[in-house]
Write a protein that holds these residues in place. Structure first.
Motif, mmCIF file in Angstrom:
data_model
loop_
_atom_site.group_PDB
_atom_site.id
_atom_site.type_symbol
_atom_site.label_atom_id
_atom_site.label_comp_id
_atom_site.label_asym_id
_atom_site.label_seq_id
_atom_site.Cartn_x
_atom_site.Cartn_y
_atom_site.Cartn_z
ATOM 1 N N ARG A 1 32.875 49.317 27.086
ATOM 2 C CA ARG A 1 31.429 49.111 26.941
ATOM 3 C C ARG A 1 30.920 48.162 28.009
ATOM 4 N NH1 ARG A 1 30.088 53.067 23.858
ATOM 5 N NH2 ARG A 1 31.050 53.110 21.829
ATOM 6 N N ASP A 2 29.671 48.334 28.377
ATOM 7 C CA ASP A 2 29.013 47.492 29.383
ATOM 8 C C ASP A 2 28.408 46.279 28.698
ATOM 9 O OD1 ASP A 2 27.523 46.356 31.393
ATOM 10 O OD2 ASP A 2 26.474 48.192 31.944
ATOM 11 N N HIS A 3 28.885 45.112 29.067
ATOM 12 C CA HIS A 3 28.340 43.861 28.521
ATOM 13 C C HIS A 3 27.694 43.018 29.604
ATOM 14 C CE1 HIS A 3 29.770 44.623 24.519
ATOM 15 N NE2 HIS A 3 30.970 44.889 24.983
ATOM 16 N N GLY A 4 27.181 43.680 30.636
ATOM 17 C CA GLY A 4 26.361 42.987 31.603
ATOM 18 C C GLY A 4 26.938 42.743 32.973
ATOM 19 N N SER A 5 28.242 42.680 33.118
ATOM 20 C CA SER A 5 28.776 42.420 34.456
ATOM 21 C C SER A 5 29.974 43.323 34.730
ATOM 22 C CB SER A 5 29.192 40.955 34.607
ATOM 23 O OG SER A 5 30.247 40.643 33.731
ATOM 24 N N VAL A 6 30.066 43.752 35.980
ATOM 25 C CA VAL A 6 31.210 44.556 36.389
ATOM 26 C C VAL A 6 32.308 43.614 36.887
ATOM 27 C CG1 VAL A 6 29.878 46.625 36.941
ATOM 28 C CG2 VAL A 6 30.259 44.910 38.700
ATOM 29 N N PRO A 7 33.556 44.004 36.736
ATOM 30 C CA PRO A 7 34.651 43.141 37.205
ATOM 31 C C PRO A 7 34.571 42.910 38.715
ATOM 32 C CG PRO A 7 35.485 44.913 35.815
ATOM 33 C CD PRO A 7 34.048 45.203 36.086
ATOM 34 N N ARG A 8 34.823 41.693 39.130
ATOM 35 C CA ARG A 8 34.826 41.345 40.551
ATOM 36 C C ARG A 8 36.069 40.529 40.861
ATOM 37 N NH1 ARG A 8 30.416 37.663 41.219
ATOM 38 N NH2 ARG A 8 30.531 37.495 38.995
ATOM 39 N N LEU A 9 36.537 40.678 42.059
ATOM 40 C CA LEU A 9 37.692 39.919 42.527
ATOM 41 C C LEU A 9 37.224 38.511 42.884
ATOM 42 C CD1 LEU A 9 40.697 40.286 43.167
ATOM 43 C CD2 LEU A 9 40.030 40.895 45.485
ATOM 44 N N THR A 10 37.740 37.532 42.178
ATOM 45 C CA THR A 10 37.404 36.138 42.450
ATOM 46 C C THR A 10 38.690 35.326 42.469
ATOM 47 O OG1 THR A 10 37.072 35.706 40.093
ATOM 48 C CG2 THR A 10 35.110 36.258 41.375
ATOM 49 N N PRO A 11 38.727 34.252 43.245
ATOM 50 C CA PRO A 11 39.930 33.416 43.250
ATOM 51 C C PRO A 11 40.111 32.754 41.886
ATOM 52 C CG PRO A 11 38.387 32.762 45.001
ATOM 53 C CD PRO A 11 37.710 33.786 44.158
ATOM 54 N N PRO A 12 41.313 32.806 41.339
ATOM 55 C CA PRO A 12 41.537 32.186 40.030
ATOM 56 C C PRO A 12 41.580 30.669 40.143
ATOM 57 C CG PRO A 12 43.592 33.037 40.888
ATOM 58 C CD PRO A 12 42.518 33.441 41.856
ATOM 59 N N ASP A 13 41.238 30.017 39.060
ATOM 60 C CA ASP A 13 41.387 28.571 38.974
ATOM 61 C C ASP A 13 42.880 28.271 39.007
ATOM 62 O OD1 ASP A 13 41.806 25.960 37.983
ATOM 63 O OD2 ASP A 13 39.952 26.032 36.823
ATOM 64 N N ASP B 1 44.674 25.987 37.810
ATOM 65 C CA ASP B 1 45.271 25.534 36.548
ATOM 66 C C ASP B 1 45.134 26.558 35.414
ATOM 67 O OD1 ASP B 1 46.061 23.079 37.657
ATOM 68 O OD2 ASP B 1 44.046 22.256 37.340
ATOM 69 N N SER B 2 44.441 27.650 35.659
ATOM 70 C CA SER B 2 44.203 28.645 34.618
ATOM 71 C C SER B 2 45.416 29.559 34.439
ATOM 72 C CB SER B 2 42.981 29.481 34.974
ATOM 73 O OG SER B 2 42.793 30.482 34.010
ATOM 74 N N GLU B 3 45.661 29.948 33.181
ATOM 75 C CA GLU B 3 46.736 30.899 32.892
ATOM 76 C C GLU B 3 46.245 32.336 32.986
ATOM 77 O OE1 GLU B 3 48.806 30.082 29.282
ATOM 78 O OE2 GLU B 3 49.031 27.963 29.752
ATOM 79 N N THR B 4 44.956 32.535 33.188
ATOM 80 C CA THR B 4 44.393 33.882 33.286
ATOM 81 C C THR B 4 43.628 34.003 34.604
ATOM 82 O OG1 THR B 4 42.336 33.231 32.186
ATOM 83 C CG2 THR B 4 44.124 34.032 30.778
ATOM 84 N N GLY B 5 43.114 35.206 34.857
ATOM 85 C CA GLY B 5 42.257 35.396 36.017
ATOM 86 C C GLY B 5 42.954 35.949 37.247
#
Length: 158
Positions: A111-123, A125-129
């Motif tokens: 479902r569309d919830h407003g934004s399409v996936p984009r390639l961004t540098p992960p944080d 310290d983040s375990e996701t992304g």
């Protein structure tokens, strides 16, 4: 491919094809395009189910083992992203596999919830992304778009 009871629908589009009851089945060329599609529940349990279905389907189609391994990883990442992007009340997502002339395409819809996936540098310290970073590294190309029928599709080509 899912534990929701949906079965993969396999479609072979072979132009021509043998005539007669057993006419040259051993010499029949591989279909020009094979397609399988399935819905999956938007739960964490969907990821291993789609992984298993992806491997089984592509292996049954005699796709190269290395391509199957890459497709397994890409499908898991895209489905995990779809599950993570879902909202309460979203009933299902969908995955479609296409194999044609040595190319494998994986498409995942939700479902569309407003934004399409984009390639961004992960944080750092983040375990996701990092999923789309992995998809970008493994695929010859990928992109996302809003489907005419609604929802977001992420399409990855190996």
């Amino acid at each position: 491919m899912t534990d929701s009871g949906d079965r993969l629908r396999r479609i072979d589009r072979t132009p021509g094809g043998p005539r007669g009851p057993v006419a040259l089945l051993a010499q029949r060329p591989a279909p020009a395009e094979r397609v399988a599609a399935a819905r999956f529940p938007l739960t964490d349990e969907a990821v291993p189910a789609v992984r298993k279905g992806t491997v089984e389907t592509l292996t049954a189609w005699s796709v190269d083992a290395d391509a199957v391994a890459v497709a397994e990883t890409v499908a898991c990442e895209l489905v995990a992203n779809g599950v993570q992007a879902s909202k309460p009340g979203d009933e299902y997502g969908a995955v479609r596999l296409t194999a044609s002339n040595g190319t494998v395409v994986i498409e995942v819809w939700n479902r569309d919830h407003g934004s399409v996936p984009r390639l961004t540098p992960p944080d750092v310290d983040s375990e996701t992304g990092r999923g789309l970073q992995l998809v970008d590294a493994l695929c010859s190309q990928w992109h996302s778009y809003r489907a005419a029928s609604g929802g977001i599709v992420v399409r990855a080509e190996l």
